[in-house]
Design a protein around this motif. Structure first.
Motif, PDB file in Angstrom:
ATOM      1  N   LEU A  57       0.823  -1.209   0.000  1.00  0.00           N
ATOM      2  CA  LEU A  57       0.000   0.000   0.000  1.00  0.00           C
ATOM      3  C   LEU A  57       0.862   1.267   0.000  1.00  0.00           C
ATOM      4  O   LEU A  57       0.584   2.217  -0.740  1.00  0.00           O
ATOM      5  CB  LEU A  57      -0.933  -0.008   1.210  1.00  0.00           C
ATOM      6  N   VAL A  58       1.904   1.282   0.834  1.00  0.00           N
ATOM      7  CA  VAL A  58       2.785   2.459   0.867  1.00  0.00           C
ATOM      8  C   VAL A  58       3.506   2.599  -0.467  1.00  0.00           C
ATOM      9  O   VAL A  58       3.679   3.702  -0.993  1.00  0.00           O
ATOM     10  CB  VAL A  58       3.787   2.351   2.035  1.00  0.00           C
ATOM     11  N   LEU A  59       3.927   1.468  -1.040  1.00  0.00           N
ATOM     12  CA  LEU A  59       4.588   1.488  -2.342  1.00  0.00           C
ATOM     13  C   LEU A  59       3.683   2.147  -3.389  1.00  0.00           C
ATOM     14  O   LEU A  59       4.142   2.941  -4.220  1.00  0.00           O
ATOM     15  CB  LEU A  59       4.920   0.053  -2.754  1.00  0.00           C
ATOM     16  N   ALA A  60       2.395   1.833  -3.340  1.00  0.00           N
ATOM     17  CA  ALA A  60       1.453   2.398  -4.307  1.00  0.00           C
ATOM     18  C   ALA A  60       1.296   3.905  -4.118  1.00  0.00           C
ATOM     19  O   ALA A  60       1.415   4.678  -5.075  1.00  0.00           O
ATOM     20  CB  ALA A  60       0.092   1.708  -4.167  1.00  0.00           C
ATOM     21  N   MET A 348      -2.761  -0.587  -7.180  1.00  0.00           N
ATOM     22  CA  MET A 348      -4.129  -0.676  -6.694  1.00  0.00           C
ATOM     23  C   MET A 348      -4.839  -1.898  -7.275  1.00  0.00           C
ATOM     24  O   MET A 348      -5.696  -2.499  -6.630  1.00  0.00           O
ATOM     25  CB  MET A 348      -4.892   0.603  -7.043  1.00  0.00           C
ATOM     26  N   GLY A 349      -4.472  -2.264  -8.508  1.00  0.00           N
ATOM     27  CA  GLY A 349      -5.007  -3.494  -9.071  1.00  0.00           C
ATOM     28  C   GLY A 349      -4.572  -4.707  -8.265  1.00  0.00           C
ATOM     29  O   GLY A 349      -5.365  -5.624  -8.009  1.00  0.00           O
ATOM     30  N   MET A 350      -3.316  -4.706  -7.835  1.00  0.00           N
ATOM     31  CA  MET A 350      -2.811  -5.785  -6.979  1.00  0.00           C
ATOM     32  C   MET A 350      -3.609  -5.869  -5.675  1.00  0.00           C
ATOM     33  O   MET A 350      -3.944  -6.957  -5.197  1.00  0.00           O
ATOM     34  CB  MET A 350      -1.344  -5.555  -6.641  1.00  0.00           C
ATOM     35  N   ALA A 351      -3.883  -4.692  -5.090  1.00  0.00           N
ATOM     36  CA  ALA A 351      -4.583  -4.666  -3.808  1.00  0.00           C
ATOM     37  C   ALA A 351      -6.062  -5.015  -3.958  1.00  0.00           C
ATOM     38  O   ALA A 351      -6.656  -5.641  -3.078  1.00  0.00           O
ATOM     39  CB  ALA A 351      -4.432  -3.282  -3.168  1.00  0.00           C
TER      40      ALA A 351
END
Length: 400
Positions: A57-60, A348-351
């Motif tokens: 999330l932080v990476l995004a 965000m797609g990953m999450a």
């Protein structure tokens, strides 16, 4: 456009590729030792898994922060700052003796290494053009794709012979080596004609206002949504339908990972001989149809399942260098900001994949999960085709 000899350009690609590789490598490096890590820190599986989720999330979100900074402050200083933060945070992870400390330093790791993905694509956009850019993007994307493949391998080896602290010590050593190489070899590549300007949130609205760019960004979101559906839900199929052991399930994922690596490398080479927009539409369409193939064969044959998963990984990989190459052409004055937006939606797609996928899977099983994914994917491809066609007609009108 920065020009340099071919050997120097290849060196730049490798250097920034390694910096970007550290992100997905760090994301997955200690996955094999999660149970041991939980026992060592006397914590719950939820909090241990949170240490991976918080990193993602932080990476995004940091993609949005770094994009404008790289455009306004330059490529080299931002990458050096990010790598320095990453090394310090990795050392903090190494010294952590509680889950609370580990979560803080994992978040800081992501704050630092998030710069790598933005800077790498932007520098390649600065230094290459035409077919050379496609090949460079392919090589870069291949190195990034190796991150989640090699991470668990390296982490498992270190965790088997030492305690969990040494997995993070490995990241400190690797991070220091990359930081030293970047400080020594990388020169600023921001074009002289690009004027630095203060960041305003409207800049991201400007990025999304370009319908072609927005179509590419949407495609990346859908692709990674589907990709993480495989990572999260395919083990259930392998367990419930075929009764595979943990190690056997891991082997099934290997062709998927290798196909992504092969696809990214080949995609950049093919781009030298095929126009970017038709190639993106073709590869993305086949990528979407591979979801339907998986749905048809998943419970019929394990061999067919592996083939379907491999096809998905191959066409995913083939399309990635095309996407980033097109973005570099569309956003010549604010490349890093465009890359930041692209990476944000990709992450965000990953999450979103595991969260929305769980709801769909519980409501309708594989049919609803992959049927929805394929339909969403094909709509994104149709939208991209429409936007590309409209841009082509507008260009003809301007010429006339």
């Amino acid at each position: 456009m920065t020009t340099s000899p071919p050997a120097a350009q290849r060196g730049i690609t490798v250097l920034v590729g390694v910096a970007a590789f550290l992100g997905p490598f760090t994301q997955t490096v200690y996955a094999p030792i999660l149970p041991e890590l939980g026992s060592a820190l006397s914590t719950t599986p939820f909090l241990i898994n949170l240490s991976i989720s918080i990193f993602t999330l932080v990476l995004a979100w940091m993609q949005i922060v770094y994009g404008p900074l790289v455009d306004s402050r330059g490529r080299r200083p931002i990458l050096l700052l990010g790598l320095a933060i990453y090394v310090a945070a990795s050392l903090g992870c190494f010294l952590s003796d509680s889950i609370e400390a580990l979560l803080v330093f994992r978040a800081l790791q992501a704050v630092g290494i998030a710069a790598g993905a933005v800077v790498a694509v932007t520098i390649i956009g600065d230094c290459f053009e035409g077919p050379a850019r496609g090949r460079a993007m392919g090589s870069f994307q291949m190195m990034v794709a190796l991150g989640p493949v090699l991470g668990p391998v390296a982490g498992g080896f270190v965790g088997e012979h030492f305690d969990y602290h040494h997995v993070f010590l490995l990241l400190v050593v690797v991070g220091l080596a990359v930081l030293a190489l970047v400080a020594w070899r990388l020169r600023e590549t921001r074009p002289a004609q690009v004027q630095a300007r203060a960041f305003h949130p409207r800049q991201y609205l400007d990025i999304l206002a370009d319908r072609q760019g927005l179509a590419i960004i949407l495609l990346s979101f859908v692709q990674y949504y589907a990709f993480y559906n495989y990572l999260v839900f395919m083990p259930r199929v392998l367990d419930e339908v075929y009764g595979l052991s943990a190690s056997e399930k891991g082997l099934v994922f290997l062709p998927l990972s290798l196909a992504v690596v092969l696809g990214t490398f080949s995609g950049g080479r093919i781009l030298a001989h095929w126009r970017a927009r038709p190639m993106l539409l073709a590869t993305a369409t086949l990528n979407a149809l591979s979801l339907l193939l998986f749905l048809l064969v998943a419970k019929w044959s394990l061999a067919a399942l592996v083939v379907a998963v491999t096809v998905f990984g191959l066409f995913l990989g083939l399309s990635l260098p095309v996407q980033t190459s097109l973005l570099m052409d569309l956003y010549t004055d604010n490349r890093a900001t465009a890359v930041g937006a692209y990476n944000f939606f990709r992450f965000m797609g990953m999450a979103t994949g595991p969260v929305l996928g769980s709801w769909l899977f519980d409501g309708g099983g594989l049919g609803l999960l992959y049927g929805f994914g394929a339909a969403f994917f094909l709509l994104a491809v149709a939208n991209a085709a429409l936007r590309f066609r409209m841009a082509g007609r507008a260009a003809v009108v301007v010429q006339d």
